[in-house]
Design an enzyme around this catalytic site. Sequence first.
Site, PDB file in Angstrom:
ATOM      1  CD  GLU B  53      -1.714  -2.348   1.772  1.00 19.41           C
ATOM      2  OE1 GLU B  53      -0.530  -2.539   2.142  1.00 19.41           O
ATOM      3  OE2 GLU B  53      -2.617  -3.199   1.930  1.00 19.41           O
ATOM      4  CG  PHE B 115      -9.872  -9.145  11.205  1.00 19.07           C
ATOM      5  CD1 PHE B 115      -8.621  -9.539  11.675  1.00 19.07           C
ATOM      6  CD2 PHE B 115     -10.112  -9.207   9.840  1.00 19.07           C
ATOM      7  CE1 PHE B 115      -7.635  -9.974  10.813  1.00 19.07           C
ATOM      8  CE2 PHE B 115      -9.134  -9.647   8.964  1.00 19.07           C
ATOM      9  CZ  PHE B 115      -7.891 -10.033   9.445  1.00 19.07           C
ATOM     10  CD  GLN B 116      -7.472  -6.853   7.512  1.00 17.84           C
ATOM     11  OE1 GLN B 116      -8.343  -6.592   6.709  1.00 17.84           O
ATOM     12  NE2 GLN B 116      -6.316  -7.411   7.158  1.00 17.84           N
ATOM     13  CG  MET B 489      22.825  12.231   3.460  1.00 18.74           C
ATOM     14  SD  MET B 489      23.993  13.321   2.624  1.00 18.74           S
ATOM     15  CE  MET B 489      22.976  13.953   1.276  1.00 18.74           C
TER      16      MET B 489
END
Lengths: 173, 595
Positions: B53, B115-116, B489
């Site tokens: 995602e 859930f979720q 860096m």
Amino acid sequence: MNRPGNLENHTLAVVVENKAGVLARVADLFARRGYNIVSLLVAPMDDERFSRITIVVSVESAPLDQIVKQLFKLVNVVEIMEMIPEASVERELIVANVKVPTERRDEFTAIIERAHGRILHDGDGHMMVSLAGEPAEVDAIEADLKAFDIFDLQRTGRVAMRIVGAEAPVTKV
Amino acid sequence: MTAPERLNGGQALIKSLEMENVEVVFGYPGGAILPVYDPIIDAKLRHVLVRHEQGAGHMAEGYAHATGKPGVCMVTSGPAATNVVTPLADAMLDSVPMVCITGQVALAAIGTDAFQECDTTGITRSITKHNFLVTRAEDIPRVIRTAFHIATTGRPGPVLVDIPKDIVDANNPAAYFDWYWPEIEDLELPGYQPNVDPDPTAIADAVELMLAAERPVLYVGGGVLKARGAEVLLELAELTNIPVVTTLMARGAFPDSHELCLGMPGMHGNYTAITAIQQSDLLIAMGSRFDDRVTGKVGAFAPGAKVIHVDIDPAEQGKVRMPDVPIVGDCRLAMELMVEELKAKGAPESLADSSAWRQQVSGWQEKYPLTYEQSAPGELLKPQYVLERLRDLSPEDTIVASGVGQHQMWASQYWTFDHPYTWINSGGLGTMGFSIPAAIGAKAGMMDRTVWSVDGDGNFQMTAQELVTAAVEKIPIKVALMNNAYLGMVRQWQSLFYEERLSEVYLSHDMPDYVKWAEAMGCVAFRVEDPDEVDAVIQKANEINDRPVVIEFRCHSEENVYPMVPAGGSNDAVIVDPTQQPTLDAERAAKEASQ
């Protein structure tokens, strides 16, 4: 607490949309940017689409101008007015439950009467009192009550309102 | 009159996206967003199935950067929503217009630790311009319209719309309503009226300062690109002969090959851009926000300059530096008014003589250009050389998307950006792993353009999985992987500021095997170690247009980015390339002695 002449605290009247989560957005903004809230009070307005949040902010952490501009960026904030002391009236409510021994009842009631407070409940050796007034008056009664054994005390934080005809900066809408 | 169309929330969501002319959605399905993925099958818009995602979010950003249109990503609830937190924060800091749709558990389950489930609007409150939790199906068209309006107007930014599963569920009778599409004027936004029109009085004040300035600099930021203001910027600069610096967010807003262009200021800007700002008597900040990476020590930044600050966000005025002339509004409109007012006031003839200033500036350019030493025989590649060759061998309008770190600074320094919207990077948040998904998003929006991702080896390992997306979805980006075996860096800072005590920065040149990895993901892959091979391989890569290409450039590990202003230091103390530093030191000593 803020007293007249304390330049580090400012009172803002913030009109917001009366929607779920708006207070959280305002509180989050203060937390996220490190601004200090001295007191905060929120309730729906006469037009119930809007709520009015009265915030006393400390400008030690950031200039008032920056705090106001960041608040403006919140989509749900409709209007912000700074309540400058010369152009507004501020009121605050204090409610306290105090243990008052019989021998000091007269002394206590005299204090409350002198301050134009009210006795809301009396029993079991305790007196519950309230006083609505200018923040300075509330400060004074709080100091007086501390001479007694305070069981519980709550101040509401302040509401402020502009005086009609007085010049005050309005920053949005 | 025909009867209104009866739609469920999921159909209405897709239809709303179509009404907003969304061409592509970057997304990933899952439990709570499942009902929305059914109408997608019949939708006109393209859905790009990402592999993580975070990739969807950065693709939406890359798409927005390249096209100027809002990027759209769509994911499910819980962990998917938390995975887009990074791109949302990135888009917030870089003012990228983006709409993110997240699934949420059913209304009745909200607050039950289902859930979720996570508090998506709570989590994203401070990293979105605004967010919504929709509670009724019939609100969907209005909320989507509002989300796009907020994301794309005023100072652009990400807007998140959280949608509970039941209100988009085709099996829920309560999820059906009569379709409508609101007008912008009918959206309920009493607290949102961004001011785009600059105050003419402030413009006149600004023009007075511009006419009188002897050492002016235009300090151009990303706001100019957001306002589509590159053309009028060129007109303004040429009319006034004012030199231009373009910040990391504004590379390409003014052509690098123009004689008035001084390039990038800031921590790794070039000497001339930094010093011109420091010694200016008038700094015209145009859609820039006095970021700490540009100002260095704020108290020592451009100490002798008056400041004109044009920004559409009133809160930027005076946030860091108090301007002499604040101008709230759209940069393009402000510059148009400035040009008009300048001409009315007799410009260019009426401008103060600034020829000595331009001479001084070009003197610095000659003395302290960007420089590096080509690698000795047998040594690995110099990244600066690779970037120069990549630049010269790729089409002039190539879009470059970079990651974060040394390679980002070198890409910004060594590329010649002559067109707006050809440089895409994570400037504010500094998100490692940004490059590959951002490049994919840019390419998806600009399929006829060459898109190069300039990436580092650390960055590559964070989001390389999206190359599978690029291969499967036929979005043929090209990746120049500058493999120097280190988190370069961080290594540079440890070398310079921690007495070369290197801590947890070594990655190795050959673990993983980047060529095999890229091939496994459906890319054509090359490895280059010798400067003599660089050109041929770049040319080969530029000829491949049906698949993503990865070139692993094995780079020298010890190379540092110069110039450099140490964090929190004054820009006056800029360190230049070691070969130029002795000259600069001598100059500074002579100046001190003469004072």
